[in-house]
Design an enzyme around this catalytic site. Structure first.
Site, PDB file in Angstrom:
ATOM      1  CD  GLU A 123       4.118  -6.867 -15.602  1.00  0.00           C
ATOM      2  OE1 GLU A 123       3.933  -6.549 -14.545  1.00  0.00           O
ATOM      3  OE2 GLU A 123       5.403  -6.946 -15.848  1.00  0.00           O
ATOM      4  CE  LYS A 180       7.958  -0.148 -10.664  1.00  0.00           C
ATOM      5  NZ  LYS A 180       8.250  -0.756 -12.005  1.00  0.00           N
ATOM      6  NE  ARG A 220       4.221   2.061  -1.703  1.00  0.00           N
ATOM      7  CZ  ARG A 220       5.248   1.270  -1.181  1.00  0.00           C
ATOM      8  NH1 ARG A 220       6.355   1.849  -2.339  1.00  0.00           N
ATOM      9  NH2 ARG A 220       5.603   0.552  -0.531  1.00  0.00           N
ATOM     10  CG  ASN A 268       2.745  -0.636   2.951  1.00  0.00           C
ATOM     11  OD1 ASN A 268       2.466  -1.639   2.494  1.00  0.00           O
ATOM     12  ND2 ASN A 268       4.194  -0.194   2.533  1.00  0.00           N
ATOM     13  N   GLY A 269       1.790  -3.102   5.013  1.00  0.00           N
ATOM     14  CA  GLY A 269       2.623  -4.220   5.625  1.00  0.00           C
ATOM     15  C   GLY A 269       1.511  -5.272   5.984  1.00  0.00           C
ATOM     16  CG  HIS A 305      10.521 -31.744 -24.632  1.00  0.00           C
ATOM     17  ND1 HIS A 305      10.804 -33.055 -24.814  1.00  0.00           N
ATOM     18  CD2 HIS A 305      11.506 -30.848 -25.213  1.00  0.00           C
ATOM     19  CE1 HIS A 305      11.903 -32.808 -25.753  1.00  0.00           C
ATOM     20  NE2 HIS A 305      12.391 -31.743 -25.582  1.00  0.00           N
ATOM     21  CD1 TRP A 333      -2.517  -4.031  -4.972  1.00  0.00           C
ATOM     22  CD2 TRP A 333      -2.042  -5.634  -3.668  1.00  0.00           C
ATOM     23  NE1 TRP A 333      -2.277  -5.076  -5.645  1.00  0.00           N
ATOM     24  CE2 TRP A 333      -2.117  -6.261  -4.812  1.00  0.00           C
ATOM     25  CE3 TRP A 333      -1.790  -6.610  -2.485  1.00  0.00           C
ATOM     26  CZ2 TRP A 333      -2.118  -7.550  -5.115  1.00  0.00           C
ATOM     27  CZ3 TRP A 333      -1.765  -7.857  -2.846  1.00  0.00           C
ATOM     28  CH2 TRP A 333      -1.600  -8.460  -3.835  1.00  0.00           C
ATOM     29  CD  GLU A 356      10.608  -8.563 -18.414  1.00  0.00           C
ATOM     30  OE1 GLU A 356      10.052  -7.361 -18.144  1.00  0.00           O
ATOM     31  OE2 GLU A 356      10.747  -9.603 -17.529  1.00  0.00           O
ATOM     32  CE  LYS A 400       7.005  -5.528 -18.007  1.00  0.00           C
ATOM     33  NZ  LYS A 400       8.097  -6.410 -17.337  1.00  0.00           N
ATOM     34  CB  CYS A 428      -0.736   0.101   1.133  1.00  0.00           C
ATOM     35  SG  CYS A 428      -1.890  -1.495   1.331  1.00  0.00           S
TER      36      CYS A 428
HETATM   37  C1  AGP Z   1       7.384  -6.471 -13.433  1.00  0.00           C
HETATM   38  O1  AGP Z   1       6.885  -5.793 -14.598  1.00  0.00           O
HETATM   39  C2  AGP Z   1       6.778  -6.367 -12.255  1.00  0.00           C
HETATM   40  N1  AGP Z   1       6.332  -5.422 -11.633  1.00  0.00           N
HETATM   41  C3  AGP Z   1       7.169  -7.197 -11.213  1.00  0.00           C
HETATM   42  O2  AGP Z   1       7.324  -8.719 -11.641  1.00  0.00           O
HETATM   43  C4  AGP Z   1       8.580  -6.918 -10.630  1.00  0.00           C
HETATM   44  O3  AGP Z   1       9.763  -7.072 -11.386  1.00  0.00           O
HETATM   45  C5  AGP Z   1       8.790  -7.656  -9.268  1.00  0.00           C
HETATM   46  O4  AGP Z   1       7.752  -7.617  -8.426  1.00  0.00           O
HETATM   47  C6  AGP Z   1      10.018  -7.319  -8.530  1.00  0.00           C
HETATM   48  O5  AGP Z   1      10.177  -6.170  -8.219  1.00  0.00           O
HETATM   49  P1  AGP Z   1      11.499  -5.464  -7.710  1.00  0.00           P
HETATM   50  O6  AGP Z   1      12.564  -5.643  -8.934  1.00  0.00           O
HETATM   51  O7  AGP Z   1      11.344  -3.933  -7.303  1.00  0.00           O
HETATM   52  O8  AGP Z   1      12.285  -6.115  -6.540  1.00  0.00           O
END
Ligand code: AGP
Length: 614
Positions: free
Chosen positions: A494, A609, A28, A106-107, A510, A80, A487, A491, A2
């Site tokens: 997400e 994020k 966040r 937050n936590g 396989h 969140w 990767e 992308k 959060c």
């Molecule tokens: C990537 O686009 C995502 N936001 C997520 O996978 C991110 O890379 C992951 O949470 C790791 O975050 P960090 O690099 O801040 O540790």
């Protein structure tokens, strides 16, 4: 996951700064939001499900401008959800003591059920399903006239992570904040003090900040800030200068932060590289690593830990370190690593990759590695973040703030930083001066080569148009392009909500090949490096199952372009740089597909994020 904000001032209304602070932290978490304001007649709380804009609208309806001047102290939160659905009751702030105490958090409070049961035994009535409400009632239970002492006594009984801010009508003019495991920064303005989960909510007010450490508790009043340990012992913390300006966290004319950050990559990478290459010696400098050539030469094995995009960058790192330095590397998913009782020790170098520097699983894996005596370094983008501070040595990416939830420039900066680190390690082993100098020259070309890929954005948008309706996609690559394929799949998952899988190209046969049809486009990474011919073979297997293939091909490689249904061009380059350029092309592909599918690109559903809980 959060965002929390707190604001105290002698004269300025807290309402505006709290709302603009929440807007900056919305990446966040954004399923509900709320504020609590200290007023002459007690604590006023306004909270709402949905985005900060909806909370702002509520305040406009219920708290007219001319009334706002009297609220100079307040706390706020954007959520969140982890415990309890995103409802108004579960939204923060949470109240206690008949509504006179308000708290944002937050936590995660891991032992909340036991604490709740104990409080309920003393007649406390809970209104929400959250873990957080326990904190508010616990502090109220210990409040015997000193809010800071009450907070310390309560937090001593808490297991889990927290960044909190508390105000109380019984303790006017003060705010108590504390952190353990979740980030919290205090902005020291001339007239105002701002507290937030990260500096992006503070730089509009001041660039003088204090990064709180785990176990810190602070009392904030318009007169100043006093920091203590949980045992109430005074603690002094350094005031640091933030090197970003507000412009860095605006969209700069782009429709989305993600597109802005994709197009920022040439400049971002120039910052990552600047002052870190020694062309004369054919090596990299990286003084932040704090490792002597003797220490580097003694390293027997590397372990690279991370999550999500950072893990994928770590997997590219494996190929770089093994080919350039001849050191065995195991990339590890941080959550798996930390709970596997990992076999690491003094001869091992653990590198933790994290853009935010706050990802809970990566932080825990760092602590486990330190506990086991390994050499531990961090590669982080956020200066002063927890992983950066706890590793105490490493490389800052200097890629600038990354606001969009989908990580883009952090990935290319991470791979570039790993490449420079592999160069430095390689030069303490078999990499010759000539080879080193040649690699330095290559690395210096990265920003311009990325700029070449960015020029293809319109052409990539055309390809995206053709496939934007597909709900299932495959991404394939071999060798150093395999993690790039992972990767690319991440992308598009997400931000465009396409069910995509990344595979080592040979792995399709396989099993996954059974899923191929004319409705499952395959994106094949075909940069002209070793492994391309084999991947072209896999492309034929896909096309034989009627799956349309989009190739990411080297610009002048007409044969590869002819072997696929559609293609995206990237400049000719070396093995080491190929994943960087191919991934930039895939970032643009995912962006355009998401745009065409009308997705919420900067704040994709269900994501945040920085993942500060397990
Ligand atoms: C990537 O686009 C995502 N936001 C997520 O996978 C991110 O890379 C992951 O949470 C790791 O975050 P960090 O690099 O801040 O540790």
């Amino acid at each position: 996951m959060c965002g929390i904000v707190g604001f105290t001032s002698r004269e300025t209304s807290a309402v505006g700064p709290l709302i603009s602070g929440l807007r900056r932290l919305e990446y966040r978490g954004y399923d509900s939001a709320g504020v609590a304001l200290e007023s002459p007649d007690g604590i006023r709380v306004y909270k709402q499900t949905g985005k900060v804009a909806e909370l702002d609208a509520l305040l406009k309806r219920e708290l007219p401008e001319d009334e706002r001047g009297k609220f100079t102290i307040g706390i706020a939160h954007t959520r969140w959800a982890t415990h309890g659905l995103p409802t108004t009751v579960n939204a923060h702030p949470h109240l206690a003591d008949g509504g006179s105490l308000a708290l944002v958090h937050n936590g995660i409070v891991e032992n909340y059920a036991a604490l709740r049961a104990g409080l309920e035994k003393h007649g406390v009535v809970f209104v929400s399903q959250t873990d957080t409400e326990v904190l508010a009632h616990l502090i109220a239970a210990f409040d015997h006239g000193d809010l800071l002492a009450a907070t310390c006594d309560a937090l001593k009984r808490v297991e889990g992570t927290y960044g909190i801010a508390v105000i109380s009508a019984k303790h006017r003019g003060e705010m108590i904040v504390a952190r353990k495991g979740s980030p919290l920064v205090i902005g020291m303005g001339e007239k105002d003090t701002v507290v937030a989960s990260d500096v992006s909510a503070i730089v509009a007010h001041t660039r003088q900040v204090i990064y709180l450490k785990d176990g810190d508790v602070a009392r904030i009043t318009p007169e100043g800030v006093d920091i203590y340990s949980l045992d109430n012992a005074p603690v002094s913390r350094e005031v640091q200068e933030v090197d970003w300006d507000i412009g860095a966290i605006e969209k700069g004319g782009f429709e989305h932060f993600m597109l802005k950050e994709i197009f920022e990559q040439p400049d971002a990478l120039r910052n990552t590289i600047r002052g870190r290459l020694d062309a004369a010696e054919g090596t990299a400098i990286l003084s932040g690593l704090g490792l002597s050539p003797r220490e580097l030469a003694a390293i027997r094995r590397l372990v690279i830990i991370g999550c999500g995009t950072s893990l994928h960058a770590g997997m590219v790192g494996k190929y770089l370190f093994e080919s350039l330095a001849g050191v065995p590397v195991s990339p590890e998913q941080a959550a798996e690593f930390r709970y596997s009782n990992p076999i690491v020790g003094p001869d091992d170098w653990v590198i933790a990759l994290s853009q935010s520097g706050e990802t809970a699983d990566t932080l825990a894996a760092v602590r486990e590695s330190i506990r086991k005596g390994a050499l531990v370094s961090g590669l982080c983008n956020v200066v002063g973040s927890t992983i950066a501070r706890e590793t105490g040595r490493g490389v800052y990416l200097h890629a600038g703030p990354e606001i969009s939830v989908a990580s883009t420039k952090a990935f290319t900066a991470q791979v570039t930083a790993l490449l420079m680190t592999a160069l430095k390690l390689g030069r303490t082993r078999r990499l010759s001066h000539e080879e080193g100098t040649a690699l330095v020259a290559q690395i210096e070309r990265i920003p311009d080569l990325i700029a070449e890929v960015l020029k293809e954005s319109d052409a990539i948008a055309k390809v995206a148009e053709k496939y934007a309706k597909s709900d299932d996609m495959f991404f394939i690559g071999r060798g150093i392009l395999y993690p790039a394929a992972l990767e690319g799949a991440l992308k598009i998952k997400e931000i465009a909500y396409v069910h995509a899988e990344g595979y080592q190209a040979a792995e399709l046969k396989h099993g996954p090949i059974a899923l191929l049809s004319d409705e499952t486009p395959v994106v094949a990474l075909l940069a002209d490096i070793p492994g391309k011919e084999k991947t072209l073979g896999n492309v034929q297997e896909c096309r034989a199952r009627k799956a349309p293939v989009i190739g990411v091909v080297t610009a002048d490689d007409e044969a590869a372009a002819a072997a696929v249904d559609d293609f995206i061009r990237v400049p000719r380059t070396s093995v080491e740089l190929a994943p960087i350029l191919s991934v930039v092309a895939l970032q643009l592909f995912a962006y355009h597909v998401a745009r065409l599918r009308g997705c919420e690109i900067d704040q994709p559903r269900n994501l945040a994020k920085s993942v500060t809980v397990e």
